[in-house]
Design a protein around this motif. Structure first.
Motif, PDB file in Angstrom:
ATOM      1  N   LEU A  59     -53.068 -43.890  71.683  1.00 27.52           N
ATOM      2  CA  LEU A  59     -53.294 -44.452  70.352  1.00 27.52           C
ATOM      3  C   LEU A  59     -54.130 -43.513  69.487  1.00 27.52           C
ATOM      4  O   LEU A  59     -53.784 -43.224  68.341  1.00 27.52           O
TER       5      LEU A  59
ATOM      6  N   ALA B 163     -52.567 -41.182  66.349  1.00 31.11           N
ATOM      7  CA  ALA B 163     -53.065 -41.513  65.013  1.00 31.11           C
ATOM      8  C   ALA B 163     -53.849 -40.341  64.420  1.00 31.11           C
ATOM      9  O   ALA B 163     -53.732 -40.056  63.221  1.00 31.11           O
TER      10      ALA B 163
ATOM     11  N   HIS C  12     -54.099 -46.524  59.387  1.00 30.72           N
ATOM     12  CA  HIS C  12     -53.515 -46.543  60.728  1.00 30.72           C
ATOM     13  C   HIS C  12     -54.452 -45.909  61.757  1.00 30.72           C
ATOM     14  O   HIS C  12     -54.597 -46.435  62.871  1.00 30.72           O
TER      15      HIS C  12
ATOM     16  N   SER D 177     -55.843 -47.903  64.902  1.00 28.64           N
ATOM     17  CA  SER D 177     -55.554 -47.367  66.236  1.00 28.64           C
ATOM     18  C   SER D 177     -56.832 -47.135  67.024  1.00 28.64           C
ATOM     19  O   SER D 177     -56.888 -47.419  68.223  1.00 28.64           O
TER      20      SER D 177
END
Length: 136
Positions: A30, A34, A69, A73
């Motif tokens: 993640l 990101a 985002h 994340s």
């Protein structure tokens, strides 16, 4: 923590537990994905500014999306690791407890709040963002 914490009711350490491996890998994926998207977007925007002396509305929307985002994340990654760490993560002395509070505070910042998704979406369909200063 993973190096020293025994699992409740077991003789093995957290680092030897399959669920820990899965959650840690998910958290790392993640954050890395990101971060990569955020860095690429910032680089593209910088290049646009350097070469054209302007940034399009679509490019600004991309910056909003990448920032929001990346923040979401990071919060999800901390949530994964915090949860798999168990009750030890709840103590004030735990770095995970502090990381959980800090990252969730960041998700509320105006630059990375959920409303940035709405602004980016508005910009992608030709409407003005919720905060007009993104167009300055």
């Amino acid at each position: 923590l993973a190096q020293t914490k025994p699992l409740a009711g077991a003789t093995t350490l957290l680092r030897e537990h399959a669920l820990f491996h899965v959650r840690l890998a998910e958290a790392v994926a993640l954050v890395r994905s990101a971060r990569g998207r955020l860095y690429a977007t910032v680089q593209q925007t910088w290049e646009a500014m350097r070469t054209r002396a302007e940034v399009t509305v679509a490019e600004r929307a991309d910056v909003l999306l990448a920032g929001a985002h990346a923040t979401r994340s990071a919060a999800a990654a901390v949530d994964l690791v915090y949860t798999v760490a168990g009750a030890t993560a709840n103590y004030r002395r735990s770095p995970l407890q502090r990381a959980l509070r800090d990252i969730h505070a960041v998700t509320q910042h105006i630059a990375t709040a959920p409303s940035q998704y709405e602004s980016a979406g508005r910009m992608l369909v030709g409407l003005p963002p919720l905060q007009s200063r993104i167009l300055l």
